[in-house]
Design an enzyme around this catalytic site. Sequence first.
Site, PDB file in Angstrom:
ATOM      1  CD  GLU A 238      60.843 -24.091 -22.997  1.00 51.73           C
ATOM      2  OE1 GLU A 238      60.014 -24.859 -23.517  1.00 51.73           O
ATOM      3  OE2 GLU A 238      60.771 -22.847 -23.091  1.00 51.73           O
TER       4      GLU A 238
ATOM      5  CB  SER B 189      62.780 -25.063  -9.674  1.00 50.13           C
ATOM      6  OG  SER B 189      61.613 -25.028 -10.468  1.00 50.13           O
TER       7      SER B 189
ATOM      8  CG  HIS C  61      57.358 -25.306 -14.460  1.00 46.26           C
ATOM      9  ND1 HIS C  61      58.613 -24.863 -14.153  1.00 46.26           N
ATOM     10  CD2 HIS C  61      56.925 -26.014 -13.382  1.00 46.26           C
ATOM     11  CE1 HIS C  61      58.941 -25.277 -12.930  1.00 46.26           C
ATOM     12  NE2 HIS C  61      57.940 -25.971 -12.441  1.00 46.26           N
TER      13      HIS C  61
ATOM     14  N   GLY D 135      53.636 -33.217 -14.513  1.00 43.43           N
ATOM     15  CA  GLY D 135      54.783 -33.763 -15.238  1.00 43.43           C
ATOM     16  C   GLY D 135      55.084 -35.192 -14.830  1.00 43.43           C
TER      17      GLY D 135
HETATM   18  P1  AMP Z   1      57.087 -27.828  -9.446  1.00 46.52           P
HETATM   19  O1  AMP Z   1      57.066 -26.364  -9.747  1.00 46.52           O
HETATM   20  O2  AMP Z   1      58.459 -28.407  -9.353  1.00 46.52           O
HETATM   21  O3  AMP Z   1      56.187 -28.204  -8.303  1.00 46.52           O
HETATM   22  O4  AMP Z   1      56.461 -28.537 -10.720  1.00 46.52           O
HETATM   23  C1  AMP Z   1      55.190 -28.193 -11.200  1.00 46.52           C
HETATM   24  C2  AMP Z   1      54.785 -29.174 -12.267  1.00 46.52           C
HETATM   25  O5  AMP Z   1      55.739 -29.157 -13.333  1.00 46.52           O
HETATM   26  C3  AMP Z   1      54.728 -30.615 -11.761  1.00 46.52           C
HETATM   27  O6  AMP Z   1      53.607 -31.265 -12.345  1.00 46.52           O
HETATM   28  C4  AMP Z   1      56.023 -31.185 -12.271  1.00 46.52           C
HETATM   29  O7  AMP Z   1      55.979 -32.590 -12.478  1.00 46.52           O
HETATM   30  C5  AMP Z   1      56.150 -30.476 -13.605  1.00 46.52           C
HETATM   31  N1  AMP Z   1      57.550 -30.490 -14.058  1.00 46.52           N
HETATM   32  C6  AMP Z   1      58.640 -30.054 -13.359  1.00 46.52           C
HETATM   33  N2  AMP Z   1      59.761 -30.284 -14.095  1.00 46.52           N
HETATM   34  C7  AMP Z   1      59.364 -30.868 -15.255  1.00 46.52           C
HETATM   35  C8  AMP Z   1      60.049 -31.348 -16.421  1.00 46.52           C
HETATM   36  N3  AMP Z   1      61.378 -31.271 -16.536  1.00 46.52           N
HETATM   37  N4  AMP Z   1      59.314 -31.874 -17.419  1.00 46.52           N
HETATM   38  C9  AMP Z   1      57.963 -31.969 -17.317  1.00 46.52           C
HETATM   39  N5  AMP Z   1      57.259 -31.529 -16.252  1.00 46.52           N
HETATM   40  C10 AMP Z   1      57.948 -30.999 -15.235  1.00 46.52           C
END
Ligand code: AMP
Length: 301
Positions: free
Chosen positions: A38, A190, A40, A151
């Site tokens: 959620e 994740s 993402h 995020g």
């Molecule tokens: P990642 O797949 O972990 O590289 O994250 C991709 C994007 O999703 C990044 O900009 C993260 O900061 C954002 N993101 C990951 N988890 C969350 C969360 N719980 N709430 C808001 N944004 C998130």
Amino acid sequence: MAHTEVLTTVARMREVSRAARTAGKTLAFVPTMGYLHEGHLSLMREGRQRADVLVASIFVNPTQFAPGEDLASYPRDPAGDLARCASVGVDYVFMPSVEEMYPLAPQLVTVSVAQMTQSLCGVRRPEHFAGVTTVVAKLFHIVEPDIALFGRKDYQQLVVIRRMVRELFFPIAVVGVPTVREPDGLAMSSRNAYLTPEQRAQAPALYRALCQVRALVTEGGETSISALLAHARQSVLGSMDGAKIDYIEVVHPVTLKPMAGAIPAEGIVMALAVQVGAARLIDNISIPPTSSPTPSPLSGK
Ligand code: AMP
């Protein structure tokens, strides 16, 4: 449900993006490493609101993992991810291979941001942010978005990317989106998939500690940064057995420089990273709270 198209090559991604621009459309971009949750999806929904065409990327970027980190075991679910992207109206999902993104060996070019990548997560992961900024710079050149959404959960990453965008004149508005949490407060990630049921039950203590600190300031009138740090440490250690604090720090919201003394007018960010079993969990809180998503020049679209 919207039709979502998967693109795997740089050439095709660029063709689609240029065609959208030629048609006078604005483009929003959400880079991810997949195994979507959620958090993402909230970035994607925000992007959907703010632009005509929505692109997400799913790419587990090897250069941001150090040897010994979890690159090989990083969770993946491409079929589920595509369904999730479709459910929030993503138009294009860019899913390149590693060879597509890093075609030349050895890789001689790295984009790195100094200073602000050396505190917080940069202490234990000294090469991590150069991997992030390099891949994000590549993605920005390929996708050529008008806005990009990140995020606030990865606060250091958000601030580092804003700096890269400003110094390298990327014509892109960077939007920071509030952290999405599980009902018990744990920031969605994740990597939460690595937690055992017992560790998962204890993990909300991190956000609880951050909320207590914020309440000490906003309700209790506390102004001493060292008192806030002491409280947060005690609160985390007291409620999580076996957790190893990597860091708990108070930093300036823009420069990320560690802060001491009294809370300044521009506020502070308290950020932490704690190793809980196989998962390294990070979280942060702004004090005072900041208003949700940063306005962009395209807001209202
Ligand atoms: P990642 O797949 O972990 O590289 O994250 C991709 C994007 O999703 C990044 O900009 C993260 O900061 C954002 N993101 C990951 N988890 C969350 C969360 N719980 N709430 C808001 N944004 C998130």
